[in-house]
Design a protein around this motif. Structure first.
Motif, PDB file in Angstrom:
ATOM      1  N   LEU A  10      -8.342   7.023   0.268  1.00  0.00           N
ATOM      2  CA  LEU A  10      -8.045   5.947   1.217  1.00  0.00           C
ATOM      3  C   LEU A  10      -7.248   6.479   2.399  1.00  0.00           C
ATOM      4  CD1 LEU A  10      -7.793   2.943   2.089  1.00  0.00           C
ATOM      5  CD2 LEU A  10      -5.769   2.798   0.638  1.00  0.00           C
ATOM      6  N   ASP A  11      -6.205   7.258   2.107  1.00  0.00           N
ATOM      7  CA  ASP A  11      -5.347   7.776   3.167  1.00  0.00           C
ATOM      8  C   ASP A  11      -6.106   8.737   4.083  1.00  0.00           C
ATOM      9  OD1 ASP A  11      -3.263   6.322   2.158  1.00  0.00           O
ATOM     10  OD2 ASP A  11      -2.367   7.985   1.053  1.00  0.00           O
ATOM     11  N   ALA A  12      -6.935   9.598   3.497  1.00  0.00           N
ATOM     12  CA  ALA A  12      -7.663  10.583   4.300  1.00  0.00           C
ATOM     13  C   ALA A  12      -8.697   9.910   5.200  1.00  0.00           C
ATOM     14  CB  ALA A  12      -8.341  11.605   3.382  1.00  0.00           C
ATOM     15  N   ILE A  13      -9.443   8.966   4.648  1.00  0.00           N
ATOM     16  CA  ILE A  13     -10.447   8.256   5.446  1.00  0.00           C
ATOM     17  C   ILE A  13      -9.774   7.457   6.554  1.00  0.00           C
ATOM     18  CG2 ILE A  13     -12.200   6.430   5.396  1.00  0.00           C
ATOM     19  CD1 ILE A  13     -12.852   7.337   2.521  1.00  0.00           C
ATOM     20  N   ALA A  14      -8.685   6.773   6.200  1.00  0.00           N
ATOM     21  CA  ALA A  14      -7.977   5.961   7.188  1.00  0.00           C
ATOM     22  C   ALA A  14      -7.409   6.819   8.310  1.00  0.00           C
ATOM     23  CB  ALA A  14      -6.853   5.184   6.507  1.00  0.00           C
TER      24      ALA A  14
ATOM     25  N   PHE B 253       0.625   7.433   9.251  1.00  0.00           N
ATOM     26  CA  PHE B 253       0.677   6.798   7.935  1.00  0.00           C
ATOM     27  C   PHE B 253       1.880   7.264   7.123  1.00  0.00           C
ATOM     28  CE2 PHE B 253      -3.917   5.622   8.271  1.00  0.00           C
ATOM     29  CZ  PHE B 253      -3.754   4.279   7.960  1.00  0.00           C
ATOM     30  N   THR B 254       2.169   8.557   7.156  1.00  0.00           N
ATOM     31  CA  THR B 254       3.295   9.077   6.388  1.00  0.00           C
ATOM     32  C   THR B 254       4.617   8.537   6.917  1.00  0.00           C
ATOM     33  OG1 THR B 254       2.026  11.122   6.060  1.00  0.00           O
ATOM     34  CG2 THR B 254       4.356  11.170   5.498  1.00  0.00           C
ATOM     35  N   THR B 255       4.723   8.429   8.231  1.00  0.00           N
ATOM     36  CA  THR B 255       5.953   7.895   8.824  1.00  0.00           C
ATOM     37  C   THR B 255       6.138   6.428   8.459  1.00  0.00           C
ATOM     38  OG1 THR B 255       5.713   9.427  10.689  1.00  0.00           O
ATOM     39  CG2 THR B 255       7.240   7.594  10.966  1.00  0.00           C
TER      40      THR B 255
ATOM     41  N   LEU C 129      11.018  -1.623   1.023  1.00  0.00           N
ATOM     42  CA  LEU C 129       9.860  -2.516   0.965  1.00  0.00           C
ATOM     43  C   LEU C 129       8.942  -2.065  -0.158  1.00  0.00           C
ATOM     44  CD1 LEU C 129       9.048  -2.946   4.772  1.00  0.00           C
ATOM     45  CD2 LEU C 129      10.251  -4.520   3.257  1.00  0.00           C
ATOM     46  N   GLN C 130       8.323  -3.006  -0.831  1.00  0.00           N
ATOM     47  CA  GLN C 130       7.510  -2.693  -1.999  1.00  0.00           C
ATOM     48  C   GLN C 130       6.214  -1.990  -1.592  1.00  0.00           C
ATOM     49  OE1 GLN C 130       6.969  -6.319  -4.175  1.00  0.00           O
ATOM     50  NE2 GLN C 130       9.136  -6.517  -4.696  1.00  0.00           N
ATOM     51  N   SER C 131       5.632  -1.279  -2.556  1.00  0.00           N
ATOM     52  CA  SER C 131       4.416  -0.510  -2.282  1.00  0.00           C
ATOM     53  C   SER C 131       3.239  -1.399  -1.919  1.00  0.00           C
ATOM     54  CB  SER C 131       4.061   0.345  -3.500  1.00  0.00           C
ATOM     55  OG  SER C 131       3.852  -0.477  -4.640  1.00  0.00           O
ATOM     56  N   ASP C 132       3.202  -2.623  -2.444  1.00  0.00           N
ATOM     57  CA  ASP C 132       2.081  -3.505  -2.109  1.00  0.00           C
ATOM     58  C   ASP C 132       2.089  -3.855  -0.623  1.00  0.00           C
ATOM     59  OD1 ASP C 132       4.393  -4.930  -2.329  1.00  0.00           O
ATOM     60  OD2 ASP C 132       3.515  -6.659  -3.345  1.00  0.00           O
ATOM     61  N   VAL C 133       3.278  -3.961  -0.030  1.00  0.00           N
ATOM     62  CA  VAL C 133       3.364  -4.222   1.406  1.00  0.00           C
ATOM     63  C   VAL C 133       2.824  -3.033   2.187  1.00  0.00           C
ATOM     64  CG1 VAL C 133       4.935  -4.743   3.317  1.00  0.00           C
ATOM     65  CG2 VAL C 133       5.361  -5.710   1.047  1.00  0.00           C
ATOM     66  N   GLN C 134       3.107  -1.825   1.702  1.00  0.00           N
ATOM     67  CA  GLN C 134       2.586  -0.626   2.348  1.00  0.00           C
ATOM     68  C   GLN C 134       1.061  -0.614   2.333  1.00  0.00           C
ATOM     69  OE1 GLN C 134       4.349   2.955   0.757  1.00  0.00           O
ATOM     70  NE2 GLN C 134       6.293   1.938   0.340  1.00  0.00           N
ATOM     71  N   GLN C 135       0.463  -0.965   1.199  1.00  0.00           N
ATOM     72  CA  GLN C 135      -0.993  -0.962   1.093  1.00  0.00           C
ATOM     73  C   GLN C 135      -1.616  -2.022   1.996  1.00  0.00           C
ATOM     74  OE1 GLN C 135      -2.442   1.464  -0.412  1.00  0.00           O
ATOM     75  NE2 GLN C 135      -0.508   2.227  -1.220  1.00  0.00           N
ATOM     76  N   ILE C 136      -0.970  -3.182   2.097  1.00  0.00           N
ATOM     77  CA  ILE C 136      -1.465  -4.230   2.996  1.00  0.00           C
ATOM     78  C   ILE C 136      -1.431  -3.745   4.437  1.00  0.00           C
ATOM     79  CG2 ILE C 136      -0.989  -6.536   3.915  1.00  0.00           C
ATOM     80  CD1 ILE C 136       0.058  -7.287   1.124  1.00  0.00           C
ATOM     81  N   ALA C 137      -0.341  -3.085   4.809  1.00  0.00           N
ATOM     82  CA  ALA C 137      -0.218  -2.558   6.174  1.00  0.00           C
ATOM     83  C   ALA C 137      -1.287  -1.512   6.451  1.00  0.00           C
ATOM     84  CB  ALA C 137       1.170  -1.977   6.378  1.00  0.00           C
ATOM     85  N   LYS C 138      -1.534  -0.622   5.493  1.00  0.00           N
ATOM     86  CA  LYS C 138      -2.566   0.399   5.673  1.00  0.00           C
ATOM     87  C   LYS C 138      -3.940  -0.238   5.832  1.00  0.00           C
ATOM     88  CE  LYS C 138      -0.285   4.201   3.208  1.00  0.00           C
ATOM     89  NZ  LYS C 138      -0.366   5.120   2.051  1.00  0.00           N
ATOM     90  N   GLY C 139      -4.214  -1.255   5.012  1.00  0.00           N
ATOM     91  CA  GLY C 139      -5.497  -1.946   5.126  1.00  0.00           C
ATOM     92  C   GLY C 139      -5.677  -2.592   6.487  1.00  0.00           C
ATOM     93  N   ALA C 140      -4.618  -3.218   6.988  1.00  0.00           N
ATOM     94  CA  ALA C 140      -4.688  -3.849   8.312  1.00  0.00           C
ATOM     95  C   ALA C 140      -4.928  -2.809   9.405  1.00  0.00           C
ATOM     96  CB  ALA C 140      -3.398  -4.620   8.585  1.00  0.00           C
ATOM     97  N   ILE C 141      -4.285  -1.652   9.280  1.00  0.00           N
ATOM     98  CA  ILE C 141      -4.463  -0.589  10.274  1.00  0.00           C
ATOM     99  C   ILE C 141      -5.906  -0.073  10.258  1.00  0.00           C
ATOM    100  CG2 ILE C 141      -3.793   1.767  10.891  1.00  0.00           C
ATOM    101  CD1 ILE C 141      -0.977   1.097   9.902  1.00  0.00           C
ATOM    102  N   ILE C 142      -6.484   0.068   9.056  1.00  0.00           N
ATOM    103  CA  ILE C 142      -7.866   0.533   8.948  1.00  0.00           C
ATOM    104  C   ILE C 142      -8.817  -0.447   9.623  1.00  0.00           C
ATOM    105  CG2 ILE C 142      -9.749   1.041   7.344  1.00  0.00           C
ATOM    106  CD1 ILE C 142      -7.607   1.952   5.345  1.00  0.00           C
ATOM    107  N   VAL C 143      -8.645  -1.733   9.342  1.00  0.00           N
ATOM    108  CA  VAL C 143      -9.512  -2.752   9.953  1.00  0.00           C
ATOM    109  C   VAL C 143      -9.381  -2.718  11.472  1.00  0.00           C
ATOM    110  CG1 VAL C 143      -9.889  -5.236  10.192  1.00  0.00           C
ATOM    111  CG2 VAL C 143      -9.501  -4.250   7.932  1.00  0.00           C
ATOM    112  N   ALA C 144      -8.158  -2.638  11.957  1.00  0.00           N
ATOM    113  CA  ALA C 144      -7.944  -2.591  13.407  1.00  0.00           C
ATOM    114  C   ALA C 144      -8.590  -1.359  14.020  1.00  0.00           C
ATOM    115  CB  ALA C 144      -6.440  -2.605  13.706  1.00  0.00           C
ATOM    116  N   ALA C 145      -8.485  -0.218  13.336  1.00  0.00           N
ATOM    117  CA  ALA C 145      -9.075   1.020  13.865  1.00  0.00           C
ATOM    118  C   ALA C 145     -10.588   0.925  13.947  1.00  0.00           C
ATOM    119  CB  ALA C 145      -8.660   2.208  12.985  1.00  0.00           C
TER     120      ALA C 145
END
Length: 348
Positions: free
Chosen positions: A277-281, A307-309, A319-335
Motif C-alpha cells: 500500500l505504501d509503495a504504490i501510494a 508518507f513517513t513524515t 493519534l491512532q493507527s486507524d487515523v493514519q490509514q484513513i489519511a493515507k487512503g484519502a491521499i491516494i484517492v486525491a492523487a
C-alpha cells in the motif's frame, strides 16, 4: 522553354506532385510538457514536505525537530523507499506488485534463521537478496510467460510468501546475533550524522534514476507501459522485459529485507506489513502513472518522505493507527483524481 521545378516536385516521383513539405519536428513538445508537469508535481511535493515540517515543528517542536527524530524519519523512509523504487519500475510498465511486503517478510525470516546466521554478514545479505530475486522470478514467469494478470499472480505470491514466512518462524521472532549486522544500526556507524541505511537508500535511488532515465532498459519499460503491442512491433521482447521488471522488484525487496533486519535486529513473519500500500501510494502521488507509460524515481522518493513524515507526526501527537490509514487512503484517492485530471488536460 524549361519550366521551373516546384519545391514539391524536387523529391522525385516517389513523393508525388502533391506531397506536403515536411513540417518541423515536434517530437520534443509532449516530452517537454510531461517534464514540466513532473517538475511542478515534484515542487508541489517539496511544498507539502515543507508544510509538514512546519506542522510537526508547531505541534511537537521539541520532539519533531530533534536530530534523532529527523534521522529516524529518514531511516524509516529508507526501507520502504527501496521497495518503492522497484514498484515504480513495475507500475511504469503497466503492472502492479501486491506481494512486495510479503516478499520482504519472507526474505527477512529466511535470512535470519540459525542456519543462515552461521555464515555471518555475507550469508544474511546473500540469502535476503536471493530469496527476493527468487520470489520476483516466480512473479515474472507467471505474468510474462504464464500470461497471468499481475494482480492475481502477485496476490497469490502475497498469500504464499506470508504463509511460508509463518511456517519458517513458527510465529516466533528470530533474533539476529551477528554483531557486524547489528552494528550498522548503531549511531557509531553514522557517517557525518547520516545512518548507513539512508546511504543505501540514496545509492539505490541514484541507480534507479539512472536506469529509468538514461538506459535502454528504462526506455523499454516506459514503452511497454505506454503501449505493449506497439513496443512488441518495435522489436521489444515484452515478455522478457516484464520478467526482468519483476526480478528488479524482487531484488529491491531483498535489499529492503536486509535493511529491515539491520533496523529491527530480527526477522519476523509480520515484517513488511502493508508495504504494498505504501509503495504504490508513494509512487502514485510522486507522479508515476497508474496505467503505465510514465514514471519518476524522484517523485516516488518524495512521496515516501511525505508518507513517513505524516506517520511520524501522527505518532508524536498520539493519534491512532486507524487515523493514519484513513489519511493515507484519502491521499491516494486525491492523487489518482489529480492524475486523471492532468491526463485529461494533456490529451486535449
Amino acid at each position: 522553354m524549361t519550366q521551373p521545378v516546384s519545391p514539391t516536385q524536387q523529391g522525385g516521383p516517389d513523393k508525388g506532385a502533391g506531397a506536403p513539405v515536411p513540417r518541423p519536428r515536434e517530437k520534443d513538445g509532449p516530452a517537454r510538457a510531461s517534464g514540466l508537469r513532473l517538475d511542478v508535481r515534484n515542487l508541489s511535493l517539496l511544498g507539502v514536505l515543507a508544510a509538514l515540517v512546519v506542522v510537526g515543528g508547531f505541534t511537537e517542536p521539541d520532539a519533531f525537530l530533534d536530530t534523532g527524530n529527523l534521522q529516524l524519519i529518514l531511516t524509516q523512509s529508507s526501507v520502504i523507499g527501496v521497495v518503492t523504487v522497484g514498484m515504480t519500475f513495475v507500475i511504469t510498465s503497466g503492472g502492479i506488485d501486491l506481494s512486495v511486503g510479503a516478499m520482504v517478510a519472507l526474505a527477512s525470516v529466511w535470512a535470519t534463521t540459525v542456519a543462515t546466521q552461521e555464515y555471518g554478514f555475507a550469508g544474511i545479505l546473500f540469502t535476503a537478496v536471493i530469496v527476493g530475486l527468487g520470489a520476483g522470478l516466480v512473479n515474472g514467469l507467471l505474468i510474462a510467460y504464464g500470461r497471468m494478470v499481475p494482480f492475481i499472480a502477485t496476490l497469490a505470491m502475497l498469500a504464499s510468501a506470508r504463509g511460508l514466512a509463518l511456517q519458517i518462524t513458527d510465529g516466533k521472532t528470530q533474533i539476529v546475533t551477528v554483531e557486524s549486522v547489528l552494528d550498522l544500526g548503531l549511531p557509531d556507524s553514522y557517517f557525518l550524522g547520516i545512518p548507513p541505511l539512508v546511504m543505501m537508500f540514496a545509492a539505490v535511488t541514484v541507480v534507479g534514476w539512472l536506469v529509468l532515465n538514461r538506459t535502454t532498459f528504462g526506455r523499454r519499460t516506459v514503452a511497454v507501459g505506454g503501449n505493449a503491442e506497439a513496443a512488441r512491433l518495435a522489436g521489444i521482447d515484452v515478455r522478457r522485459q516484464r520478467l526482468f521488471l519483476y526480478l528488479l522488484s524482487g531484488l529491491c525487496c531483498g535489499i529492503a529485507a536486509f535493511m529491515l533486519i539491520i533496523l529491527s535486529g530480527s526477522g519476523q513473519n509480520t515484517n513488511g506489513n502493508l508495504y504494498e500500500l505504501d509503495a504504490i501510494a508513494a509512487a502514485i502521488i510522486g507522479g508515476t502513472l497508474l496505467s503505465g507509460g510514465r514514471g519518476t524515481i524522484v517523485g516516488s522518493v518524495l512521496g515516501v518522505l511525505v508518507f513517513t513524515t505524516i506517520t511520524n507526526i501522527f505518532a508524536l501527537n498520539n493519534l491512532q493507527s486507524d487515523v493514519q490509514q484513513i489519511a493515507k487512503g484519502a491521499i491516494i484517492v486525491a492523487a489518482v483524481l489529480v492524475q486523471r485530471r492532468t491526463s485529461a488536460h494533456g490529451e486535449t
